[in-house]
Motif scaffolding. Structure first.
Motif, PDB file in Angstrom:
ATOM      1  N   ARG A   1      33.421  22.079   1.815  1.00 37.39           N
ATOM      2  CA  ARG A   1      33.000  23.274   1.575  1.00 37.39           C
ATOM      3  C   ARG A   1      33.915  23.486   0.442  1.00 37.39           C
ATOM      4  O   ARG A   1      34.297  24.253  -0.739  1.00 37.39           O
ATOM      5  CB  ARG A   1      32.045  23.864   1.922  1.00 37.39           C
ATOM      6  CG  ARG A   1      30.391  23.562   2.302  1.00 37.39           C
ATOM      7  CD  ARG A   1      29.991  24.730   2.836  1.00 37.39           C
ATOM      8  NE  ARG A   1      28.797  24.650   3.694  1.00 37.39           N
ATOM      9  CZ  ARG A   1      28.595  25.512   4.568  1.00 37.39           C
ATOM     10  NH1 ARG A   1      28.431  26.598   4.810  1.00 37.39           N
ATOM     11  NH2 ARG A   1      27.412  25.004   5.480  1.00 37.39           N
TER      12      ARG A   1
ATOM     13  N   TYR B   1      37.972  29.567   2.213  1.00 37.27           N
ATOM     14  CA  TYR B   1      36.694  27.867   2.372  1.00 37.27           C
ATOM     15  C   TYR B   1      37.836  27.626   1.580  1.00 37.27           C
ATOM     16  O   TYR B   1      37.637  26.500   0.450  1.00 37.27           O
ATOM     17  CB  TYR B   1      35.702  28.002   1.141  1.00 37.27           C
ATOM     18  CG  TYR B   1      34.292  28.354   2.532  1.00 37.27           C
ATOM     19  CD1 TYR B   1      33.323  27.193   2.334  1.00 37.27           C
ATOM     20  CD2 TYR B   1      34.499  29.992   2.915  1.00 37.27           C
ATOM     21  CE1 TYR B   1      32.902  27.171   4.317  1.00 37.27           C
ATOM     22  CE2 TYR B   1      33.610  29.649   3.753  1.00 37.27           C
ATOM     23  CZ  TYR B   1      32.601  28.627   4.373  1.00 37.27           C
ATOM     24  OH  TYR B   1      31.158  28.968   5.241  1.00 37.27           O
ATOM     25  N   VAL B   2      39.626  27.445   1.826  1.00 31.27           N
ATOM     26  CA  VAL B   2      40.157  26.704   1.070  1.00 31.27           C
ATOM     27  C   VAL B   2      41.505  26.103   1.988  1.00 31.27           C
ATOM     28  O   VAL B   2      41.074  26.413   3.745  1.00 31.27           O
ATOM     29  CB  VAL B   2      41.306  27.801   0.475  1.00 31.27           C
ATOM     30  CG1 VAL B   2      42.707  26.846   0.238  1.00 31.27           C
ATOM     31  CG2 VAL B   2      40.667  28.348  -0.760  1.00 31.27           C
TER      32      VAL B   2
ATOM     33  N   ASP C   1      43.904  24.014  -2.490  1.00 36.85           N
ATOM     34  CA  ASP C   1      44.680  24.693  -2.453  1.00 36.85           C
ATOM     35  C   ASP C   1      46.121  23.416  -2.844  1.00 36.85           C
ATOM     36  O   ASP C   1      46.589  24.007  -2.387  1.00 36.85           O
ATOM     37  CB  ASP C   1      45.133  25.376  -2.226  1.00 36.85           C
ATOM     38  CG  ASP C   1      45.512  27.474  -3.173  1.00 36.85           C
ATOM     39  OD1 ASP C   1      45.991  26.866  -3.912  1.00 36.85           O
ATOM     40  OD2 ASP C   1      45.890  27.867  -1.920  1.00 36.85           O
TER      41      ASP C   1
ATOM     42  N   HIS D   1      37.854  24.239  -0.944  1.00 31.13           N
ATOM     43  CA  HIS D   1      38.610  23.375  -2.551  1.00 31.13           C
ATOM     44  C   HIS D   1      40.576  23.551  -1.860  1.00 31.13           C
ATOM     45  O   HIS D   1      40.641  24.203  -1.138  1.00 31.13           O
ATOM     46  CB  HIS D   1      38.467  24.840  -3.308  1.00 31.13           C
ATOM     47  CG  HIS D   1      37.324  25.168  -3.641  1.00 31.13           C
ATOM     48  ND1 HIS D   1      37.180  24.100  -4.842  1.00 31.13           N
ATOM     49  CD2 HIS D   1      36.248  25.868  -3.299  1.00 31.13           C
ATOM     50  CE1 HIS D   1      35.926  24.688  -5.049  1.00 31.13           C
ATOM     51  NE2 HIS D   1      34.943  25.818  -4.056  1.00 31.13           N
TER      52      HIS D   1
ATOM     53  N   GLU E   1      44.535  25.544  -7.554  1.00 35.51           N
ATOM     54  CA  GLU E   1      43.309  25.095  -7.041  1.00 35.51           C
ATOM     55  C   GLU E   1      43.538  23.461  -7.341  1.00 35.51           C
ATOM     56  O   GLU E   1      42.955  23.486  -9.381  1.00 35.51           O
ATOM     57  CB  GLU E   1      42.220  25.591  -7.216  1.00 35.51           C
ATOM     58  CG  GLU E   1      40.870  25.019  -6.453  1.00 35.51           C
ATOM     59  CD  GLU E   1      39.295  25.992  -6.740  1.00 35.51           C
ATOM     60  OE1 GLU E   1      38.949  24.672  -7.421  1.00 35.51           O
ATOM     61  OE2 GLU E   1      39.715  27.033  -6.894  1.00 35.51           O
ATOM     62  N   CYS E   2      43.047  22.843  -6.951  1.00 37.91           N
ATOM     63  CA  CYS E   2      43.175  21.257  -7.664  1.00 37.91           C
ATOM     64  C   CYS E   2      41.714  20.127  -6.718  1.00 37.91           C
ATOM     65  O   CYS E   2      42.217  19.449  -6.412  1.00 37.91           O
ATOM     66  CB  CYS E   2      44.053  20.551  -7.419  1.00 37.91           C
ATOM     67  SG  CYS E   2      44.708  18.567  -8.135  1.00 37.91           S
TER      68      CYS E   2
ATOM     69  N   LYS F   1      38.280  19.427  -4.874  1.00 36.99           N
ATOM     70  CA  LYS F   1      37.507  19.725  -4.070  1.00 36.99           C
ATOM     71  C   LYS F   1      37.119  19.275  -2.386  1.00 36.99           C
ATOM     72  O   LYS F   1      36.823  17.009  -2.945  1.00 36.99           O
ATOM     73  CB  LYS F   1      35.994  20.753  -3.902  1.00 36.99           C
ATOM     74  CG  LYS F   1      35.220  20.926  -2.895  1.00 36.99           C
ATOM     75  CD  LYS F   1      33.289  21.407  -4.171  1.00 36.99           C
ATOM     76  CE  LYS F   1      32.700  22.017  -2.254  1.00 36.99           C
ATOM     77  NZ  LYS F   1      31.462  22.497  -3.286  1.00 36.99           N
TER      78      LYS F   1
ATOM     79  N   THR G   1      38.835  15.489  -8.010  1.00 40.79           N
ATOM     80  CA  THR G   1      39.729  16.661  -8.367  1.00 40.79           C
ATOM     81  C   THR G   1      38.952  16.198  -9.802  1.00 40.79           C
ATOM     82  O   THR G   1      39.537  16.934 -10.811  1.00 40.79           O
ATOM     83  CB  THR G   1      40.912  15.809  -8.951  1.00 40.79           C
ATOM     84  OG1 THR G   1      41.079  14.224  -9.446  1.00 40.79           O
ATOM     85  CG2 THR G   1      41.409  15.583  -7.688  1.00 40.79           C
TER      86      THR G   1
END
Length: 236
Positions: A10, A66-67, A14, A12, A19-20, A22, A42
């Protein structure tokens, strides 16, 4: 730190400038039980483009946001070689990606440490047969000494070393419903053709094992309780 693979999917990505993508999956070596690549989607809503990132390029996950931070820029990631969704990932693709990122080629170090020839074999050109997907193994049946005892619900990854440390087992289809975890070291082998993970434990051991509560962290106290119950030497 220990994180569930399902929860990490879940997160992402970074990049250093935003952000780039998931996290979609993880590819691991089924002999060494170590994560080789993080699969990153991506793409946007309509286009799915998947690339691979080595764990050497990421920092510790930030569970609150969640990064998963990485030392790569958005352009680094977006311009990296895309992969097909089907395994195995070809060794040629891995080679191209290693050159693109200037990463060491892990298979050279394996060949060197085991004193094996570095000659590229046909199967290596086609793809590494030991490179497996975490999502692939999820759902596999657990086969203990007497028979089936549950199925793989999730995996627990040590994000310090990126080793696959534990399998989360759901026993509800075979035993009174509960979740337990077992160490990857207790797997004797995996039969990929019939989707079974074989372990050298009895049904009673799994049935009576400490219950796993996903709301609680897997810490050293829990690990000690687990290894003491199974009578196994600890890895630490």
């Amino acid at each position: 730190m220990f994180f569930s693979a399902n929860k990490l999917c879940r997160f992402h990505i970074d990049a250093t400038d935003g952000e780039c993508g998931k996290v979609k999956d993880f590819l691991f070596d089924d002999v060494l039980n170590i994560t080789r690549y993080i699969v990153v989607n991506t793409g946007g809503w309509l286009i799915e483009r998947q690339v691979l990132i080595s764990p050497v390029a990421v920092s510790q996950p930030d569970f609150d946001s969640y990064v998963l931070p990485t030392v790569l820029s958005k352009k680094n990631i977006e311009d990296s070689p895309a992969i097909q969704s089907d395994l195995p990932v070809s060794r040629q693709h891995e080679h191209n990606m290693a050159l693109y990122y200037n990463w060491p080629m892990y298979w050279d170090s394996i060949n060197s440490s085991t004193n094996t020839s570095v000659t590229v074999e046909p199967k290596q050109i086609e793809g590494d047969p030991h490179l497996r997907s975490v999502s692939e193994i999820t759902g596999y049946h657990i086969q203990c000494m007497e028979g089936a005892v549950g199925h793989v619900e999730d995996l627990i990854i040590d994000t310090e070393s990126w080793c696959l440390r534990y399998l989360i087992i759901d026993t509800r289809d075979w035993l009174p419903s509960k979740k337990v975890i077992i160490a990857f070291d207790w797997i004797t082998h995996i039969t990929w053709e019939d989707r079974k993970v074989h372990i050298d434990l009895t049904q009673n051991q799994v049935k009576n094992a400490p219950t796993y509560d996903p709301r609680l962290p897997v810490n050293r106290a829990y690990e000690t309780q687990l290894y003491d119950f199974y009578g196994r030497p600890s890895y630490w």
